[in-house]
Scaffold this motif. Structure first.
Motif, mmCIF file in Angstrom:
data_model
loop_
_atom_site.group_PDB
_atom_site.id
_atom_site.type_symbol
_atom_site.label_atom_id
_atom_site.label_comp_id
_atom_site.label_asym_id
_atom_site.label_seq_id
_atom_site.Cartn_x
_atom_site.Cartn_y
_atom_site.Cartn_z
ATOM 1 N N TRP A 186 60.940 16.971 -76.837
ATOM 2 C CA TRP A 186 60.839 18.386 -76.538
ATOM 3 C C TRP A 186 61.485 18.480 -75.355
ATOM 4 C CZ3 TRP A 186 55.247 20.584 -75.784
ATOM 5 C CH2 TRP A 186 55.340 22.164 -75.694
ATOM 6 N N ALA A 187 62.599 18.557 -75.241
ATOM 7 C CA ALA A 187 63.218 18.558 -73.990
ATOM 8 C C ALA A 187 63.063 19.880 -73.145
ATOM 9 C CB ALA A 187 64.834 18.440 -74.210
ATOM 10 N N GLN A 188 62.742 21.086 -73.996
ATOM 11 C CA GLN A 188 62.669 22.267 -73.211
ATOM 12 C C GLN A 188 61.101 22.632 -72.689
ATOM 13 O OE1 GLN A 188 62.796 21.545 -76.398
ATOM 14 N NE2 GLN A 188 63.028 23.580 -77.719
ATOM 15 N N ALA A 189 60.179 21.684 -73.106
ATOM 16 C CA ALA A 189 58.846 21.856 -72.590
ATOM 17 C C ALA A 189 58.676 22.220 -71.125
ATOM 18 C CB ALA A 189 58.025 20.730 -73.175
ATOM 19 N N GLN A 190 57.894 23.040 -70.732
ATOM 20 C CA GLN A 190 57.536 23.214 -69.477
ATOM 21 C C GLN A 190 56.134 22.209 -69.297
ATOM 22 O OE1 GLN A 190 57.453 27.125 -67.346
ATOM 23 N NE2 GLN A 190 57.653 28.186 -69.526
ATOM 24 N N ILE A 191 56.328 21.563 -68.353
ATOM 25 C CA ILE A 191 55.053 20.637 -68.009
ATOM 26 C C ILE A 191 54.396 20.617 -66.629
ATOM 27 C CG2 ILE A 191 54.132 17.989 -68.141
ATOM 28 C CD1 ILE A 191 56.357 17.510 -70.063
ATOM 29 N N VAL A 192 53.259 21.102 -66.607
ATOM 30 C CA VAL A 192 52.342 20.927 -65.678
ATOM 31 C C VAL A 192 51.619 19.970 -65.108
ATOM 32 C CG1 VAL A 192 50.966 22.620 -64.028
ATOM 33 C CG2 VAL A 192 52.605 23.807 -65.541
ATOM 34 N N ILE A 193 51.741 19.307 -63.998
ATOM 35 C CA ILE A 193 51.000 17.931 -64.014
ATOM 36 C C ILE A 193 50.197 18.282 -62.541
ATOM 37 C CG2 ILE A 193 50.839 15.460 -63.549
ATOM 38 C CD1 ILE A 193 53.731 15.478 -64.857
ATOM 39 N N TRP A 194 48.632 18.383 -62.703
ATOM 40 C CA TRP A 194 48.011 18.164 -61.464
ATOM 41 C C TRP A 194 47.879 16.941 -60.853
ATOM 42 C CZ3 TRP A 194 43.435 15.836 -60.389
ATOM 43 C CH2 TRP A 194 42.725 16.082 -59.136
ATOM 44 N N TYR A 195 47.781 16.554 -59.640
ATOM 45 C CA TYR A 195 47.413 15.243 -58.941
ATOM 46 C C TYR A 195 46.519 15.469 -57.829
ATOM 47 C CZ TYR A 195 51.637 16.798 -56.279
ATOM 48 O OH TYR A 195 52.460 17.478 -55.424
ATOM 49 N N PRO A 196 45.794 14.489 -57.503
ATOM 50 C CA PRO A 196 45.032 14.351 -56.100
ATOM 51 C C PRO A 196 46.035 13.912 -54.989
ATOM 52 C CG PRO A 196 44.310 12.788 -57.452
ATOM 53 C CD PRO A 196 45.516 13.200 -58.208
ATOM 54 N N LEU A 197 45.615 14.194 -53.759
ATOM 55 C CA LEU A 197 46.136 13.780 -52.838
ATOM 56 C C LEU A 197 45.064 12.949 -52.057
ATOM 57 C CD1 LEU A 197 48.218 16.932 -51.617
ATOM 58 C CD2 LEU A 197 49.181 14.867 -52.478
ATOM 59 N N LEU A 198 45.312 11.785 -51.984
ATOM 60 C CA LEU A 198 44.181 10.864 -51.619
ATOM 61 C C LEU A 198 44.766 10.034 -50.049
ATOM 62 C CD1 LEU A 198 43.283 9.337 -54.756
ATOM 63 C CD2 LEU A 198 42.269 11.254 -53.838
ATOM 64 N N SER A 199 43.750 9.974 -49.361
ATOM 65 C CA SER A 199 43.988 9.234 -48.113
ATOM 66 C C SER A 199 43.733 7.711 -48.426
ATOM 67 C CB SER A 199 42.996 9.628 -47.077
ATOM 68 O OG SER A 199 41.558 9.310 -47.226
ATOM 69 N N ALA A 200 43.813 6.949 -47.132
ATOM 70 C CA ALA A 200 43.686 5.330 -47.008
ATOM 71 C C ALA A 200 42.537 5.005 -47.717
ATOM 72 C CB ALA A 200 44.088 4.825 -45.896
ATOM 73 N N ARG A 201 41.262 6.258 -47.544
ATOM 74 C CA ARG A 201 39.929 5.703 -47.814
ATOM 75 C C ARG A 201 39.885 5.378 -49.336
ATOM 76 N NH1 ARG A 201 35.199 10.158 -47.191
ATOM 77 N NH2 ARG A 201 33.567 8.960 -48.388
#
Length: 284
Positions: A186-201
């Motif tokens: 499905w090459a034309q799919a718009q994909i939105v990926i959420w991700y967390p930004l995590l510190s060294a903790r």
């Protein structure tokens, strides 16, 4: 992960950026008089009472939607987000991504929402009952597996939202593998990926989102990230923000997100930082 409940985090800063991005993607699809298909791989309960025990435990919404909902915002995307959320917030609820998508659906559009947690399915069904004009399909299954099984959809025009809890290290690789598999068929799919930004903790998880984004950047024809930082990336911060990776983004989506994030940043706090960064542009 069956232990994860999004109710603890409903309406927080991560939901704000995620739902602004998701509304912008759907809004663009609605501009053409052609049907589309949406996938939400980690649907949760659909909507959340901000008065219940889980949401009120840390009251994360107080640093997110609560700081925006009574603020006058002239920026179109933010205004649309706050109008939609405001109807729920008046009853002290916050709409999750399935309810947001269903609210924006048109008669001929399709929405597939997936949730693995058995306790969330009845809540999801109740949240979506009678809400959408289009066709809504609720799947009690692993969202990444379900997406892979159902793609490419009919109608083929459409978008995907992927936002796992990332409780396990393996989830980062699972997202990468699934997105690569989806784009092959499905090459034309718009994909939105959420991700967390995590510190060294965060230990081993620190840097995993950045590596996932780097690995996925080359998967589509184009890609950019939008990030919202709510704290400094110091060793004891934990989650200092979150971001969205857009693969095959729609026209001018980067400009919309830039304007929207810059508009909300002052209301969210003094130390808020936003960025929109192109990772891959289409070859000339």
């Amino acid at each position: 992960m069956l232990s994860y409940k999004h109710a603890f985090h409903a309406g927080n800063h991560a939901d704000v950026i995620k739902h602004l991005g998701w509304i912008a993607v759907i809004d663009y699809l609605c501009k053409k008089n052609k049907p589309f298909t949406l996938f939400d791989t980690h649907a949760g309960a659909g909507q959340y009472s901000l008065d219940d025990e889980q949401a009120s435990k840390n009251s994360e919404y107080e640093s997110g939607i609560a700081r925006l909902v009574d603020t006058a915002m002239a920026e179109p995307l933010v205004e649309k987000y706050l109008t939609l959320c405001g109807e729920f917030y008046q009853q002290h609820y916050y709409p999750g991504s399935p309810v947001i998508a269903a609210t924006l659906l048109r008669d001929n559009d399709q929405l597939h929402v997936m949730e693995l947690h058995p306790a969330e399915i009845p809540k999801l069904q109740a949240s979506l009952k009678g809400l959408a004009r289009g066709q809504v399909h609720i799947h009690h299954r692993d969202g990444l597996e379900g997406l892979n099984a159902l793609a490419p959809p009919s109608p083929v025009r459409g978008a995907v939202l992927i936002d796992p809890p990332y409780e396990l290290l393996s989830e980062y690789q699972s997202v990468t593998d699934t997105v690569n598999a989806i784009l092959k068929k499905w090459a034309q799919a718009q994909i939105v990926i959420w991700y967390p930004l995590l510190s060294a903790r965060a230990g081993q998880k620190s840097g995993c989102s950045e590596r996932m984004v780097e690995a996925l950047t080359e998967s589509g024809k184009t890609a950019f990230t939008a990030e919202l930082h709510v704290a400094d990336n110091s060793s004891d911060t934990g989650m200092y923000g979150s971001g969205l990776l857009f693969i095959n983004p729609s026209w001018q989506l980067d400009t919309q997100l830039t304007d929207a994030l810059n508009a909300i940043a002052p209301a969210l706090g003094d130390n808020i930082k936003v960025s929109v960064t192109w990772r891959k542009r289409e070859s000339a």
